[in-house]
Design an enzyme around this catalytic site. Structure first.
Site, short mmCIF file in Angstrom:
data_model
loop_
_atom_site.label_atom_id
_atom_site.label_comp_id
_atom_site.label_asym_id
_atom_site.label_seq_id
_atom_site.Cartn_x
_atom_site.Cartn_y
_atom_site.Cartn_z
N GLY C 223 27.84 -99.84 39.38
CA GLY C 223 27.72 -101.28 39.18
C GLY C 223 26.37 -101.68 38.62
O GLY C 223 25.65 -100.86 38.06
N LEU C 249 35.58 -99.47 36.89
CA LEU C 249 34.19 -99.45 36.43
C LEU C 249 33.40 -98.26 37.01
O LEU C 249 33.40 -98.07 38.23
CB LEU C 249 33.50 -100.77 36.82
N ASP C 250 32.72 -97.51 36.17
CA ASP C 250 31.84 -96.41 36.59
C ASP C 250 32.56 -95.34 37.40
O ASP C 250 31.94 -94.62 38.17
CB ASP C 250 30.64 -96.94 37.39
N ALA C 251 33.88 -95.26 37.24
CA ALA C 251 34.65 -94.32 38.07
C ALA C 251 35.38 -93.28 37.24
O ALA C 251 36.16 -92.51 37.78
CB ALA C 251 35.63 -95.10 38.95
#
Lengths: 306, 306, 306, 306
Positions: C223, C249-251
């Site tokens: 995040g 997100l960001d995964a």
């Protein structure tokens, strides 16, 4: 306003020794206080005027929090009256700058208890450093919730206490731990892969004096089974984190971290094997920093002077 | 007895500015002198009494050589007369402690010339940091023994000088380099994979102010073709080393080093590719340390305060 | 049962070239299928019988998922009919072992678009590698939600498209992005610190072909504002992570990670500065792995053959 | 032409076991031969036809030397007649491709002797891994040129032999070592900071089967007192190197290396302390690679399949 929460080491005894050619005594000062102009100058002048020779000085200002930190090593003559020195320091400096401070004498070994469960690698690493003279501590006892590792305590001729933990025994175990800590004048505790929650009562008794090793790169993978989680997430680097224990699990001030490269070819058992080396090296590094009085704690963060 | 051989930066001009709400000026002091008791206390007291507020202090004692090193950052009021300050420092402290010292003012950008041959990676890295405002220098010119990289100088709108080197041209080239250095008031030179020996006359003109990157983990693989030598030796880690240039090839004081893991599967061209990243990062790191006045040189070693 | 979700590169054209002394053509095969006995033997025999000379083979079995992965590089004669080879491979091997597979020809450069916002370091690093011939791609355009970095596109003479993004413009921007991607036959997109969420429509159009750099050691500090979070947590090591973009997100699947040591003395702006070097190196490394067809994706994890 | 010089492990016994539900036996093949087309295909087909299921394959070609290397792990049924398998392999493959090869059975533990002098850290690290089941070897004895560490042998209940070395005793010592090695069927020797030159006779008896740890980043600082030399040279990174012993001192094939960051503030004793951790980790890593049959030696270089 702000509060001293870093470890105070074993108290320095008042000594008065008169010898013809005394070797100097090295004292380490840890200081923190609200930041303001002139502190370094005041402290170094004070030491100089009181016969000290500053041989090392490191300082840090947390600008956000407005706090000043300093670590000094200073040589004094053998016959320096440390009681007097302490009183002068408090009167002339500490009151004026609202300092939290402590003095530590190098030659007094802190007393370190080790808590373990069933993993051997961290325990072996600590004991072999102790036995080799790398780690300058006394080890009054090893405590475990299992019997399995008593043979290692025997190998190194250190007393072993079996303190079982279960839902029913939790309170009793905490009391047994506290009793042993008090009875043996324990300065700090090392959790060498101790797989039980530490009671808040024990944490309170040893604030910033219980050192844990967590087998992940915190804050990633806090909690149970970090290697399983790392495998699932497909990370390319794993880590280990040593920190002071606070009531919130795996959230205490970080002392040391290290990492190792892994790949898709590492299954969970491979991550565990790579992690073992990280864990033992990082834990021993954190213990050394603590023993050498190189750590200070503030706002759940550490200042580590290396 | 001992000699100041570290770089003296651009001289600080005497200024006298009177403004209603002046922002403080940050001065950085670099000091070294024979080790003795009381230096820290004397210097910090001096600064305090002269209106300075020490915001950073790092010190080191080379016990073997008996030399004391200190780096201080201190805020002063805008209207501080630096000429007076310098004179007082010399009179009250430097003479007494036999100090070699220099003061540097943060906002004056040093002038950095870049020497290159045909490799692009280090040049691009330096220029992109310069263009991004990461690297606070002026770049009066780029010099090369080849024409190949003039297009990069054009991309970043920096003057480019082609100074060919050959057996016959060696002396002439050195003179051209010296002329350019003098004409453009160059403070220091960066050899961004410049593949020619630097003339002793140029080295003498910029003592500890020429920064080279060598593509090996010095002292291993000094000299030509280090990646070939690393491949032949079968090392499992390769490195890069940034150092100040001295007359002895690849033997000057080391500023920064870094390494990367390799394996049997890396052929020479793979080592070269891995090495490129190391070279540019290590060189830029060393340049930053120099620009921020964090390096001091003594006995062919550096003290790097980070 | 399981699904091919890794990138399929530019299609190989059917070629028939007759020359007297043809240099071999290198083809790279990426294969995955349910694990079973005999695959390696079958594939290598097939290639041998079809005139291929295997010069590199790497394989991996995800025992948990029961999936077999293989990457092969094989030399073929110039006049090999790749259309026929592909048909035979499908008929004799892929159907039998339920393979998902692709073939890539070394000399065809993939087409890479770059999305940026205002940070320069990753963009400069990619462009300087491109310009130096380190990174073998075509760059049809740079796209940004701001005008700020158009001058860098100019420096490297690459078309620049300004596609503003706001709440109202989100859908329109996604369509503009998709149009550009299609028009320019973009093979994959690199987010070089592009500070906007990528639309699910764009992600769907380029599955496992959008590479992002996140400025933390994922999964820690996913995040916004990871350096602030790292400072607050007091970590001793920071990191950067490059991953394929997925809707969460960001995964997405991690391609590459790296870390750097920090200390209490690093304020947020220092972490940002240290992080910049990590970000650019890790992103470029991931891009290289993708370009060289060394990554395969399965179950949100990557297999990276190095 | 070229010569097999890597270690041959304990011979596999011919076994014939008939059980209703036999667990598979894992065999590891190490192969090297002149590079030529079709080897991988031939070997994997052979294994497939002989009831093997290849579960791991790694291969490498030294293009310069024209040599092909392969490591395979293959499962076979318990009742596989290994004598027959070996004969077929020799007849059908090894002769045809001029292979040097060996087969190793996972469950047979190699017999490892440890030579030490007075330093404890490497010895403790090896023994604690052995005791913990991390290191799957038999340790028939510990040998030392001093009596000092016999107490550690006692702690772990391993026979200890004191074999003094001096100018006069050199030949006698070599003979005692050879006698012990033969008597105890030693497969390989680990020099855990053994501070004596190994006799050529002993090296010849165990080619590429004596593993040393050198306390520097070889080839930098070969020979005596590397930490002193590193301090003098002012390096910013120190290292440790584990290698097979050859007649030329510190010049044998490198198995593993690692490094640690240091600074001007590290005096020699600090380098020694940092180095201890490197030494023990690197040595144990090399020993593990050897035990798991992941190393092959050629032209004084190692191929290490990880």
């Amino acid at each position: 306003m702000y509060k001293n929460i870093f470890a105070i080491g074993p108290l320095i005894q008042n000594t008065l020794i008169l010898t013809p050619n005394p070797k100097p005594v090295k004292l380490t000062f840890l200081i923190h206080c609200p930041d303001q102009a002139g502190i370094i100058s005041s402290v170094t002048s004070f030491l100089h005027q009181n016969g000290g020779n500053v041989i090392y000085l490191d300082q840090h200002v947390d600008k956000e929090a407005g706090v000043f930190f300093m670590r000094l090593e200073s040589d004094f003559q053998q016959n320096t009256d440390k009681q007097v020195l302490r009183a002068s320091f408090q009167g002339e400096l500490a009151n004026r700058y609202e300092m939290e401070w402590s003095i530590h004498q190098e030659r007094i070994k802190p007393r370190m208890a080790i808590f373990v469960s069933k993993y051997k690698h961290c325990l072996y690493d600590l004991l072999s450093r102790y036995q080799s003279g790398e780690l300058l501590v006394e080890i009054p006892f090893i405590l475990s919730n299992h019997q399995d590792l008593s043979f290692i305590a025997d190998q190194f001729q250190i007393p072993f206490h079996h303190v079982p933990v279960s839902k029913e025994l939790r309170e009793k175990a905490a009391q047994q731990q506290l009793d042993l800590i008090e009875e043996h004048h324990v300065d700090f505790v090392v959790l060498a892969r101790y797989m039980q929650i530490i009671s808040p009562r024990v944490i309170e008794a040893l604030p910033n004096r219980i050192i844990n090793i967590h087998h992940s790169f915190l804050p990633a993978f806090a909690g149970a089974k970090p290697y399983h989680a790392a495998f699932k997430r497909g990370v390319k680097i794993i880590g280990a984190t040593s920190h002071y224990v606070t009531e919130e699990l795996d959230a205490g001030p970080i002392i040391a971290q290290d990492v190792a490269t892994v790949s898709h070819s590492h299954f969970i058992e491979d991550l565990v094997a790579v992690g073992r080396d990280l864990e033992k090296i990082v834990l021993s590094k954190a213990v050394q920093l603590h023993v050498k009085r190189k750590t200070m704690v503030y706002n759940n963060r550490t200042v580590v002077f290396t």
